[in-house]
Design an enzyme around this catalytic site. Structure first.
Site, PDB file in Angstrom:
ATOM      1  N   TYR A 145      68.054 -64.707 -61.004  1.00  0.00           N
ATOM      2  CA  TYR A 145      67.366 -65.983 -61.721  1.00  0.00           C
ATOM      3  C   TYR A 145      67.027 -66.991 -60.420  1.00  0.00           C
ATOM      4  CZ  TYR A 145      69.194 -63.991 -65.962  1.00  0.00           C
ATOM      5  OH  TYR A 145      69.661 -63.365 -66.872  1.00  0.00           O
ATOM      6  N   HIS A 162      60.558 -65.209 -70.465  1.00  0.00           N
ATOM      7  CA  HIS A 162      62.083 -64.823 -69.962  1.00  0.00           C
ATOM      8  C   HIS A 162      61.578 -64.962 -68.369  1.00  0.00           C
ATOM      9  CE1 HIS A 162      63.856 -63.036 -73.371  1.00  0.00           C
ATOM     10  NE2 HIS A 162      62.708 -62.817 -73.732  1.00  0.00           N
TER      11      HIS A 162
HETATM   12  C1  DQA Z   1      66.828 -64.170 -69.785  1.00  0.00           C
HETATM   13  C2  DQA Z   1      67.145 -62.693 -69.977  1.00  0.00           C
HETATM   14  C3  DQA Z   1      68.121 -62.426 -70.995  1.00  0.00           C
HETATM   15  O1  DQA Z   1      68.664 -60.994 -70.808  1.00  0.00           O
HETATM   16  C4  DQA Z   1      69.531 -62.910 -70.421  1.00  0.00           C
HETATM   17  O2  DQA Z   1      70.420 -62.669 -71.342  1.00  0.00           O
HETATM   18  C5  DQA Z   1      69.231 -64.587 -70.220  1.00  0.00           C
HETATM   19  C6  DQA Z   1      68.044 -64.752 -69.444  1.00  0.00           C
HETATM   20  C7  DQA Z   1      65.827 -64.548 -68.679  1.00  0.00           C
HETATM   21  O3  DQA Z   1      65.087 -65.612 -68.704  1.00  0.00           O
HETATM   22  O4  DQA Z   1      65.153 -63.620 -67.995  1.00  0.00           O
HETATM   23  O5  DQA Z   1      70.339 -65.359 -70.197  1.00  0.00           O
HETATM   24  O6  DQA Z   1      66.378 -64.513 -70.989  1.00  0.00           O
END
Ligand code: DQA
Length: 156
Positions: free
Chosen positions: A32, A109
């Protein structure tokens, strides 16, 4: 999709972030990145303002709170940008709430969920929203708001 009749022109767009996204910048940095939720919310407010919109940014770790926010948006907001995080893959209830909303909705996402574990490949939410953006990092939120602005302009 039509703008909900009850939301006035000057109403904000809702930017809704789901569970664990409050830990961005501390959590799974390789996936992230180092940016925080505050950075994303600032980007959202700035991008919205560039398009003459206001962003109402919220985050919750609780499914019911997210659902209540979606219900509120039916009359108080002009559109929704949502990253349902882990609930994307599990929550029929959040999907049902979004299906009941006559607003443009963009699912975001940060990561490309299709390149990750198999359990992340399916989103319950994607089938009831107009637009899905994934794998663009924080920029995905800016893309989502730009797209919402375009839709709202077209539906004026
Ligand atoms: C997410 C992807 C999801 O699988 C994960 O549970 C997240 C973040 C993303 O922003 O890439 O918490 O939504």
């Amino acid at each position: 999709m039509p703008n909900h009749a009850d939301a006035p022109q000057g109403a904000p767009v809702l930017v809704l972030n789901g569970p664990n996204l409050g830990l961005l910048g501390l959590r799974e940095l390789a996936v992230y990145g180092r940016g925080t939720l505050a950075d994303i919310e600032e980007l959202c407010r700035r991008t919205a303002a560039e398009h003459g919109l206001r962003a109402d940014c919220r985050q919750s770790n609780h499914e019911g709170v997210l659902i209540d926010a979606v219900h509120e948006a039916r009359t108080a907001h002009r559109g929704i940008v949502i990253n349902p995080a882990g609930y994307s893959h599990t929550s029929v209830a959040l999907r049902d709430a979004l299906a009941a909303v006559e607003l443009p909705v963009v699912e975001v996402h940060l990561s490309n969920i299709h390149r990750r574990e198999a359990f992340r490949h399916h989103s319950c939410v994607s089938g009831v929203v107009g637009t899905v953006i994934c794998g663009a990092g924080a920029h995905g939120y800016a893309m989502a708001l730009t797209h919402l602005a375009q839709l709202l302009e077209e539906n004026r």
